[in-house]
Design a protein around this motif. Structure first.
Motif, PDB file in Angstrom:
ATOM      1  N   SER A  56      13.280  33.815  50.491  1.00  0.00           N
ATOM      2  CA  SER A  56      12.612  33.130  51.709  1.00  0.00           C
ATOM      3  C   SER A  56      11.601  34.242  52.516  1.00  0.00           C
ATOM      4  CB  SER A  56      13.479  33.035  52.727  1.00  0.00           C
ATOM      5  OG  SER A  56      12.949  32.609  54.033  1.00  0.00           O
ATOM      6  N   ASP A  57      12.405  34.749  51.398  1.00  0.00           N
ATOM      7  CA  ASP A  57      11.458  36.381  52.074  1.00  0.00           C
ATOM      8  C   ASP A  57       9.573  36.613  50.698  1.00  0.00           C
ATOM      9  OD1 ASP A  57      10.584  38.791  53.205  1.00  0.00           O
ATOM     10  OD2 ASP A  57      11.048  40.157  51.911  1.00  0.00           O
ATOM     11  N   ASP A 113      16.883  45.773  63.947  1.00  0.00           N
ATOM     12  CA  ASP A 113      15.826  46.773  63.209  1.00  0.00           C
ATOM     13  C   ASP A 113      15.327  47.184  61.582  1.00  0.00           C
ATOM     14  OD1 ASP A 113      15.016  47.522  65.559  1.00  0.00           O
ATOM     15  OD2 ASP A 113      16.079  48.836  66.268  1.00  0.00           O
ATOM     16  N   SER A 114      16.318  46.445  61.298  1.00  0.00           N
ATOM     17  CA  SER A 114      16.798  46.788  59.882  1.00  0.00           C
ATOM     18  C   SER A 114      15.685  46.676  58.795  1.00  0.00           C
ATOM     19  CB  SER A 114      17.963  46.293  59.133  1.00  0.00           C
ATOM     20  OG  SER A 114      17.913  45.476  59.413  1.00  0.00           O
ATOM     21  N   LYS A 115      14.980  47.267  58.129  1.00  0.00           N
ATOM     22  CA  LYS A 115      13.841  47.005  57.214  1.00  0.00           C
ATOM     23  C   LYS A 115      14.077  46.649  55.920  1.00  0.00           C
ATOM     24  CE  LYS A 115      10.440  48.508  60.975  1.00  0.00           C
ATOM     25  NZ  LYS A 115       9.790  47.150  61.468  1.00  0.00           N
ATOM     26  N   ASP A 116      13.381  45.540  54.943  1.00  0.00           N
ATOM     27  CA  ASP A 116      13.839  46.183  53.620  1.00  0.00           C
ATOM     28  C   ASP A 116      12.879  46.804  52.724  1.00  0.00           C
ATOM     29  OD1 ASP A 116      11.586  45.314  53.287  1.00  0.00           O
ATOM     30  OD2 ASP A 116      12.050  43.174  53.204  1.00  0.00           O
ATOM     31  N   ALA A 117      13.073  47.281  51.849  1.00  0.00           N
ATOM     32  CA  ALA A 117      12.179  47.929  51.120  1.00  0.00           C
ATOM     33  C   ALA A 117      10.969  48.285  51.233  1.00  0.00           C
ATOM     34  CB  ALA A 117      12.436  48.283  49.684  1.00  0.00           C
ATOM     35  N   TRP A 151      30.066  35.081  54.164  1.00  0.00           N
ATOM     36  CA  TRP A 151      29.604  34.090  55.224  1.00  0.00           C
ATOM     37  C   TRP A 151      28.814  32.769  54.629  1.00  0.00           C
ATOM     38  CZ3 TRP A 151      24.035  34.394  54.468  1.00  0.00           C
ATOM     39  CH2 TRP A 151      23.445  35.129  53.828  1.00  0.00           C
ATOM     40  N   ALA A 152      28.527  32.180  55.901  1.00  0.00           N
ATOM     41  CA  ALA A 152      27.242  31.234  54.901  1.00  0.00           C
ATOM     42  C   ALA A 152      26.558  31.024  56.464  1.00  0.00           C
ATOM     43  CB  ALA A 152      29.223  28.893  55.566  1.00  0.00           C
ATOM     44  N   VAL A 153      24.855  29.584  56.463  1.00  0.00           N
ATOM     45  CA  VAL A 153      24.526  29.796  57.582  1.00  0.00           C
ATOM     46  C   VAL A 153      24.551  28.202  57.056  1.00  0.00           C
ATOM     47  CG1 VAL A 153      21.930  29.810  57.949  1.00  0.00           C
ATOM     48  CG2 VAL A 153      23.659  31.656  57.122  1.00  0.00           C
ATOM     49  N   HIS A 206      21.357  51.255  53.028  1.00  0.00           N
ATOM     50  CA  HIS A 206      22.682  49.988  52.492  1.00  0.00           C
ATOM     51  C   HIS A 206      21.793  49.616  51.101  1.00  0.00           C
ATOM     52  CE1 HIS A 206      24.302  51.165  56.767  1.00  0.00           C
ATOM     53  NE2 HIS A 206      25.138  51.620  55.747  1.00  0.00           N
ATOM     54  N   ASP A 240      16.100  45.552  44.390  1.00  0.00           N
ATOM     55  CA  ASP A 240      15.819  46.516  46.167  1.00  0.00           C
ATOM     56  C   ASP A 240      15.626  47.191  46.642  1.00  0.00           C
ATOM     57  OD1 ASP A 240      15.760  47.443  43.059  1.00  0.00           O
ATOM     58  OD2 ASP A 240      13.511  47.103  42.082  1.00  0.00           O
ATOM     59  N   SER A 241      15.543  46.171  47.493  1.00  0.00           N
ATOM     60  CA  SER A 241      15.580  46.263  48.691  1.00  0.00           C
ATOM     61  C   SER A 241      16.980  46.706  49.757  1.00  0.00           C
ATOM     62  CB  SER A 241      14.855  44.801  49.920  1.00  0.00           C
ATOM     63  OG  SER A 241      15.670  43.259  49.463  1.00  0.00           O
ATOM     64  N   LYS A 242      16.593  47.349  50.615  1.00  0.00           N
ATOM     65  CA  LYS A 242      17.553  47.626  51.325  1.00  0.00           C
ATOM     66  C   LYS A 242      17.173  48.125  52.519  1.00  0.00           C
ATOM     67  CE  LYS A 242      18.673  51.884  47.860  1.00  0.00           C
ATOM     68  NZ  LYS A 242      20.096  51.477  47.249  1.00  0.00           N
ATOM     69  N   ASP A 243      18.304  47.883  53.682  1.00  0.00           N
ATOM     70  CA  ASP A 243      17.714  47.990  55.294  1.00  0.00           C
ATOM     71  C   ASP A 243      18.136  49.855  55.650  1.00  0.00           C
ATOM     72  OD1 ASP A 243      20.037  49.761  55.335  1.00  0.00           O
ATOM     73  OD2 ASP A 243      21.492  47.700  55.974  1.00  0.00           O
ATOM     74  N   ALA A 244      17.351  48.920  56.878  1.00  0.00           N
ATOM     75  CA  ALA A 244      16.926  50.850  57.496  1.00  0.00           C
ATOM     76  C   ALA A 244      18.310  52.143  57.568  1.00  0.00           C
ATOM     77  CB  ALA A 244      17.309  50.555  58.944  1.00  0.00           C
ATOM     78  N   VAL A 276      23.051  28.881  53.305  1.00  0.00           N
ATOM     79  CA  VAL A 276      23.922  29.367  52.185  1.00  0.00           C
ATOM     80  C   VAL A 276      25.264  28.493  52.299  1.00  0.00           C
ATOM     81  CG1 VAL A 276      25.309  30.988  51.433  1.00  0.00           C
ATOM     82  CG2 VAL A 276      23.095  31.747  51.996  1.00  0.00           C
ATOM     83  N   PRO A 297      17.786  33.815  51.727  1.00  0.00           N
ATOM     84  CA  PRO A 297      17.233  34.359  52.080  1.00  0.00           C
ATOM     85  C   PRO A 297      15.950  35.654  51.340  1.00  0.00           C
ATOM     86  CG  PRO A 297      18.839  35.285  52.346  1.00  0.00           C
ATOM     87  CD  PRO A 297      19.697  34.075  51.600  1.00  0.00           C
ATOM     88  N   GLN A 300      13.705  42.450  58.353  1.00  0.00           N
ATOM     89  CA  GLN A 300      14.194  41.066  57.542  1.00  0.00           C
ATOM     90  C   GLN A 300      14.461  39.776  58.036  1.00  0.00           C
ATOM     91  OE1 GLN A 300      18.765  42.392  56.692  1.00  0.00           O
ATOM     92  NE2 GLN A 300      18.009  44.362  56.064  1.00  0.00           N
ATOM     93  N   LEU A 301      14.594  38.673  57.493  1.00  0.00           N
ATOM     94  CA  LEU A 301      14.507  37.223  58.136  1.00  0.00           C
ATOM     95  C   LEU A 301      15.936  37.518  58.282  1.00  0.00           C
ATOM     96  CD1 LEU A 301      13.699  35.532  54.552  1.00  0.00           C
ATOM     97  CD2 LEU A 301      12.268  35.297  56.651  1.00  0.00           C
ATOM     98  N   GLN A 321      21.321  45.598  50.442  1.00  0.00           N
ATOM     99  CA  GLN A 321      21.154  44.611  51.888  1.00  0.00           C
ATOM    100  C   GLN A 321      22.419  43.469  50.608  1.00  0.00           C
ATOM    101  OE1 GLN A 321      18.395  41.943  52.675  1.00  0.00           O
ATOM    102  NE2 GLN A 321      16.857  43.686  52.357  1.00  0.00           N
ATOM    103  N   LEU A 322      22.730  42.807  52.322  1.00  0.00           N
ATOM    104  CA  LEU A 322      23.901  42.157  51.121  1.00  0.00           C
ATOM    105  C   LEU A 322      23.547  40.806  50.307  1.00  0.00           C
ATOM    106  CD1 LEU A 322      26.452  41.726  53.971  1.00  0.00           C
ATOM    107  CD2 LEU A 322      27.164  42.544  52.163  1.00  0.00           C
ATOM    108  N   GLY A 323      24.098  40.238  49.286  1.00  0.00           N
ATOM    109  CA  GLY A 323      24.128  39.260  48.504  1.00  0.00           C
ATOM    110  C   GLY A 323      23.257  38.218  49.256  1.00  0.00           C
ATOM    111  N   GLY A 324      22.980  37.323  48.870  1.00  0.00           N
ATOM    112  CA  GLY A 324      22.238  35.781  50.069  1.00  0.00           C
ATOM    113  C   GLY A 324      20.773  36.295  48.836  1.00  0.00           C
TER     114      GLY A 324
END
Lengths: 413, 413
Positions: B277-278, A259-263, A290-292, B266, B259-263, B292, B274, A268-269, B268-271
């Motif tokens: 990509s967004d 569910d989480s969405k960005d601002a 974390w690594a992807v 919070h 700035d982006s925040k999740d639902a 990553v 992503p 989210q991706l 968003q975590l580093g990265g």
């Protein structure tokens, strides 16, 4: 009478798919029945568009070098032919192109979609009165093809994941006292947990990671997961997790798409690893990294498995031999004769048994708590990451000539 | 009279820091002046807590094997000693432990923080009347130490990034016609772009990626970036980007923390990957993938640079030799004598010139548009990724004995 051959790469590439290409070209050269090998530029699209690469123009050294070259050297594609009923014209066009270029052999290097396409083409070619030997050559990092014991491409990505897990675990072990306590590695395999599961082989090395394996076959249970992370950190000081990109919650929704969405209100991706990281931050307040690995894992030729490369080469070679023996609508598959020592052979299997079938991890491979693997699984995985590393003096690659065959037909579409 | 030596690893580990450890232990063994080498369990914390690992209990084979072992085998830590004024007690405790265990040599394997600590300890030991030879041994994947031409740990991560970029680029090249058009690799280096910049060496291989390099030294310009992505995809069909985790916007804010925040509200975590990509999804609607590498890049011993490993070993060896020559408050650093052919030597440099100084990419290394590197940069980077790959038969590692020296003092804190 000599007939030419058509070879195409399909779907996501692997670090050894070019080894199969190399084998097809070199083996075909040995036969007096086969004229030239034409490669489809960007896979089957090359046939539809009559964009045929004349592989006979490439140097022998270049063709030999393909054994160790990542990616799909002639271009691959994500393009699934519709059913014959829905789009007969596409099939007719293929046959028209094959006819125009005197192509009597069709080698299609891909997964279960491609096996289906090869099967359909072999059926339609008979109907349209232009007989064609159609052979599908197995390839997929996902290891999800039916009938074959394993799929070329899988062993190498497994070796990458095992090696990376061991190395990162040693890193985390050394830092955990005052820094990172949890490390998450996200790996490929959206529907089947073969790649994720293979990471269990890393447990044979110190420090015994991964501690948690999250498979797409097992519904993600947040509470059980967090408990195991917490327990592992309490006991070992740190916790290493290998997670499939395809894990789902109890509603069957991908965690990476939850569910989480960005601002901006966008979903989210993808990225299971950052989600798990967020969860561990929020619920356990444990420092984590974390690594992807994404494409790195499936293109890492420098770390490819010798056995996997041998498989990839042999299925390409056998594909040509089967075609010359008059087989049609088959796939050369890998048959395991024994695990210890590892013995295998390549035999023909009918495409009807492979097309569109997806093979998941057997239940007997998954540990009771659903977050680890069994001894049986280890016995299956171990031989696939063995064998000599490639002899790559430096990791620089050259462009091929990629000379196109002169077109004879009207443009497609 | 014989004195023992204390060796500790500090900060983020590298894939060759254990080569330095191996060198210190083996070189010290040769000298009649040095008794035992004690390693700090978890770095300098081991000294404060009087947790000393007796390296003489390890087999010679184990110490030799450290040359190829990732992570920090004795444990590292993120723990910065405060200034002497702020926390004299900590320094007094260290001297007390060194005294109790007859330690006359202090080898501190880390970055510029560690150089500062080593310098302070050498000063305070004189003041407190317990003379100590303090030598800092360089280590950091970030390559940001002053005076030295390069830092052990950097060449290997550079080799990892170059190899991975080449491999992933070949993957994307083969898929771009009908699938992924843009690939983003996020790499380490929060404040200095050495790691990111080194990716330019991948351009020597087909297909000439990366097309865009995003450095922390250059303010991220969204418009220019998106234009270059679009142009590259138009011209080449696809675009490969290597981005530093530390790129910032014009307000000096990390892109990964924007700035982006999740639902749940919070951040968003580093990265960075992503985020980029967004951006590419939203503004250009181009299919993209991202990776990553995180710890994988700095722990990838299997892909470590031979030159880097030789550097790491030599600075460890010279650290012992310098100590035996009576030097104090110095660091063995790498001096480049020529690039083509690459010639180098290890010389002593005063810690006063290294402590707390951060060396960024020189302006002359960055191309005019700020998204690529110059010829000068390539000349600098190339030798550092050369040399033989490690001879690792399999990537399994064993635990050491890690036998602790009996404590003689009261507990710390």
């Amino acid at each position: 009478m000599k007939k030419n051959a058509f070879y195409a790469q399909s779907g996501g590439v692997t670090s050894v798919i070019n080894a199969s290409a190399s084998a097809v070209i070199l083996e075909a050269k040995k036969s007096s029945k086969i004229g030239k090998v034409y490669a489809g530029k960007n896979g089957i699209l090359g046939a539809l568009r009559e964009e045929l690469i004349d592989t006979s123009k490439e140097s022998k050294a270049f063709i030999e070098s393909l054994k160790f070259r990542p990616g799909g050297v002639f271009g691959s594609c994500r393009y699934k032919l519709k059913s014959i009923e829905e789009n007969l014209k596409e099939y007719e066009r293929l046959i028209e192109v094959f006819k125009a270029h005197n192509i009597g052999y069709f080698f299609y290097n891909g997964g279960n979609d491609s096996a289906d396409t090869a099967l359909k083409i072999s059926q339609i070619s008979n109907k349209l009165g232009y007989p064609l030997q159609c052979i599908a050559i197995p390839k997929t990092v996902d290891n999800d093809l039916a009938v074959t014991d394993s799929c070329p491409g899988f062993g190498s990505v497994a070796k990458y994941v095992v090696t990376s897990t061991i190395e990162a675990a040693l890193d985390v072990e050394s830092m955990h006292e005052s820094s990172t306590k949890v490390f998450i590695l996200e790996v490929m395999g959206r529907h089947a947990g073969w790649i994720t599961g293979a990471s269990c082989l890393a447990q044979d090395s110190h420090p015994g990671a991964p501690h948690i394996i999250l498979l797409p076959e097992v519904t993600f249970n947040q509470k059980k997961f967090l408990n195991k992370v917490k327990e592992t950190v309490q006991k070992q000081g740190f916790c290493v997790i290998v997670a499939s990109e395809g894990i789902k919650n109890s509603k069957g929704k991908f965690i990476a798409e939850s569910d989480s969405k960005d601002a901006f209100g966008h979903s989210q991706l993808g990225g299971v690893a950052p989600r798990l990281s967020d969860l561990i931050n929020t619920k356990l307040n444990l420092k984590n990294h974390w690594a992807v690995a994404d494409y790195l894992q499936r293109s890492a030729s420098h770390l490819s498995s010798g056995i996997d490369r041998a498989h990839a080469y042999e299925v390409g070679k056998k594909a040509v031999q089967f075609a010359l023996q008059g087989l049609n609508g088959v796939m050369p598959i890998i048959k395991r004769k024994s695990s210890l020592p590892y013995k295998w052979e390549v035999v023909a299997a009918p495409l009807t048994k492979i097309a569109n079938v997806e093979k998941k991890l057997p239940a007997g491979f998954i540990s009771k708590d659903g977050m680890g693997m069994t001894k049986k699984a280890r016995g299956y995985f171990q031989p696939l990451i063995e064998g000599k590393l490639p002899e790559i003096k430096n990791t620089q690659y050259k462009a091929g000539k990629m000379e196109m065959v002169t077109k004879k037909l009207h443009a497609w579409r």
